[in-house]
Design a protein around this motif. Structure first.
Motif, PDB file in Angstrom:
ATOM      1  N   ARG A   1     134.949 143.836 -12.933  1.00  0.00           N
ATOM      2  CA  ARG A   1     135.611 144.571 -11.851  1.00  0.00           C
ATOM      3  C   ARG A   1     135.777 146.026 -12.279  1.00  0.00           C
ATOM      4  O   ARG A   1     136.675 146.370 -13.042  1.00  0.00           O
ATOM      5  CB  ARG A   1     136.977 143.952 -11.549  1.00  0.00           C
ATOM      6  CG  ARG A   1     137.755 144.704 -10.477  1.00  0.00           C
ATOM      7  CD  ARG A   1     139.140 144.130 -10.311  1.00  0.00           C
ATOM      8  NE  ARG A   1     139.935 144.963  -9.426  1.00  0.00           N
ATOM      9  CZ  ARG A   1     140.994 145.682  -9.800  1.00  0.00           C
ATOM     10  NH1 ARG A   1     141.404 145.659 -11.072  1.00  0.00           N
ATOM     11  NH2 ARG A   1     141.654 146.405  -8.933  1.00  0.00           N
TER      12      ARG A   1
ATOM     13  N   MET B   1     134.311 147.264  -2.206  1.00  0.00           N
ATOM     14  CA  MET B   1     135.139 146.053  -2.170  1.00  0.00           C
ATOM     15  C   MET B   1     134.568 145.097  -1.133  1.00  0.00           C
ATOM     16  O   MET B   1     134.901 145.159   0.051  1.00  0.00           O
ATOM     17  CB  MET B   1     136.587 146.422  -1.830  1.00  0.00           C
ATOM     18  CG  MET B   1     137.543 145.261  -1.841  1.00  0.00           C
ATOM     19  SD  MET B   1     137.798 144.624  -3.500  1.00  0.00           S
ATOM     20  CE  MET B   1     139.207 143.560  -3.224  1.00  0.00           C
TER      21      MET B   1
ATOM     22  N   TYR C   1     134.948 141.766   0.017  1.00  0.00           N
ATOM     23  CA  TYR C   1     136.072 140.875  -0.254  1.00  0.00           C
ATOM     24  C   TYR C   1     135.999 139.549   0.493  1.00  0.00           C
ATOM     25  O   TYR C   1     135.959 138.490  -0.110  1.00  0.00           O
ATOM     26  CB  TYR C   1     137.366 141.600   0.087  1.00  0.00           C
ATOM     27  CG  TYR C   1     138.615 140.818  -0.244  1.00  0.00           C
ATOM     28  CD1 TYR C   1     138.911 140.497  -1.570  1.00  0.00           C
ATOM     29  CD2 TYR C   1     139.488 140.407   0.745  1.00  0.00           C
ATOM     30  CE1 TYR C   1     140.058 139.772  -1.891  1.00  0.00           C
ATOM     31  CE2 TYR C   1     140.633 139.689   0.448  1.00  0.00           C
ATOM     32  CZ  TYR C   1     140.912 139.378  -0.875  1.00  0.00           C
ATOM     33  OH  TYR C   1     142.040 138.667  -1.172  1.00  0.00           O
TER      34      TYR C   1
END
Length: 406
Positions: free
Chosen positions: A239, A252, A254
């Protein structure tokens, strides 16, 4: 003073016996939103005054910003006359806030009992390092100490090959300051309902543990635990901002919608059919491998190419901004976030108030004041006669500064 007294907290008076950053940040929020914040300092002033750079050796840039909109009253609280004067000021104050350890504020005779005797409606806020009922209560605490004690430093080590490191911001001070601000507002609201003042406590350590463990308590919320206290997506070494063909980018991807849009934009490559990409649960369970694969893919195009693709697919993505970039960020310029003005310290740029109010907007006040600049004015407003003020000056209990406001 420009800006002072405008906002939803106009009419609230705060006696601010805090220093450094945690407490001053909390009371900066109150000043921005209209409260009359009276910064009470000792003869040598808040140590943050002297942090460079600055045009004035006693008012550095950080001090000017975090103490904007406040007034300075300088009292030597070791002198009985100064303590008596402060208790007299408390009779009409709404809030008393300090950032001293319990023993130290007690030695000054300014604990909650003393302030409550002067004003039963007062909100008395303690902002300090550790809760006063635990064994750490007398330990000194600064931001680095609380970051280390709260688990943040250990969590950062997971992202840096096992090497402990601090966050690149004084997060403990600022989170505790924000917590102090909302706790005081809540106590003021309760007083409007009940008519009663009260004492509140905002310890940095407990506040940062609560802040850190919101996501990291994870499987340890159960008894017996279903896993360690760690949210693996956040602590995965993979990350990090992704390297592109010509730089870096923040991305991101997600939820399921994001991943479907990403795969579609890439033409649904064969590797996208790996079961580990199938759901949020499977991606979380295999987060290291998922992010590592993504990192390999991101190296294949330039930053601008990825930004165009991500925005068409409605996937969160952004260039990596430096603090210098933010000074001229087009969004911040368009919203008028930065406020520039000419002051007695030259032309200054202030970060704006991040919250908006349709009917009672706040306003940024003048930069942090000279030590004791408002000593006389504050005392006069509270009924002190000129003879009483001169007596305090003669006894060295009161200090007035150069450039004192009339």
């Amino acid at each position: 003073m420009s800006g002072r007294g405008q906002g939803p907290l106009a009419g609230v008076r705060i006696l601010d016996l805090t220093s450094v950053l945690m407490g001053p940040y909390a009371t900066q929020i109150f000043a921005d939103l209209g409260a009359d914040v009276i910064k009470i300092e000792g003869p040598t002033g808040d140590t943050t005054r002297f942090l460079p750079p600055g045009q004035d050796a006693s008012r550095g840039g950080m001090f000017l910003n975090v103490n904007r909109g406040k007034r300075s009253l300088a009292l030597d609280l070791k002198q009985p006359a100064a303590r008596t004067a402060l208790l007299r000021l408390a009779e009409t104050a709404d809030v008393f806030v300090h950032s001293m350890r319990a023993q130290a504020i007690g030695r000054l005779g300014l604990d909650y009992t003393a302030l409550k005797s002067a004003n039963p409606r007062i909100i008395y806020a303690n902002l300090y390092g550790f809760g006063r009922t635990g064994p750490y209560r007398d330990f000194p605490a600064y931001d680095d100490i609380v970051q280390a004690a709260s688990g943040l430093v250990d969590l950062q080590a997971r992202l840096s090959g096992g090497k402990p490191t601090y966050l690149g911001t004084v997060v403990a001070d600022k989170v505790a300051g924000l917590t102090g601000a909302y706790a005081i507002v809540a106590a003021l609201f309760a007083r409007e309902r009940s008519g009663l003042g009260q004492e509140i406590e905002i310890p940095m350590f407990e506040t940062l543990v609560s802040f850190t463990m919101i996501e990291h308590l994870c499987g340890s919320i159960f008894d017996p635990p279903l896993g360690p206290p760690e949210y693996p997506r956040v602590t995965s070494e993979a990350r990090r901002p992704y390297r592109t063909r010509d730089g870096y980018i923040g991305v991101m991807i997600y939820n399921d919608k994001h991943w479907r849009a990403f795969f579609a934009a890439l033409g649904d490559p064969e590797w996208s059919r790996d079961p580990m990409f199938a759901s949020m649960r499977s991606r979380t369970e295999n987060i290291g491998a998922v992010l590592a694969r993504l990192a390999t893919v991101m190296e294949q195009q330039t930053t601008d190419e990825w930004l165009e693709l991500m925005r068409k697919a409605e996937i969160p993505a952004t260039p990596i901004a430096s603090p210098s970039d933010l000074l001229h960020d087009p969004h911040l310029e368009a919203t008028g976030f930065w406020e520039e003005r000419d002051t007695d310290q030259g032309r200054l740029r202030f970060p704006g108030i991040p919250t908006g109010f349709s009917e009672t907007p706040g306003a940024i006040g003048d930069p942090g004041p000279a030590l004791g600049a408002d000593s006389r004015a504050v005392l006069r407003e509270n009924g002190f006669t000129e003879a009483e003020i001169e007596s305090l000056l003669d006894s060295k209990a009161l200090i007035t500064g150069e450039g004192e406001n009339p």
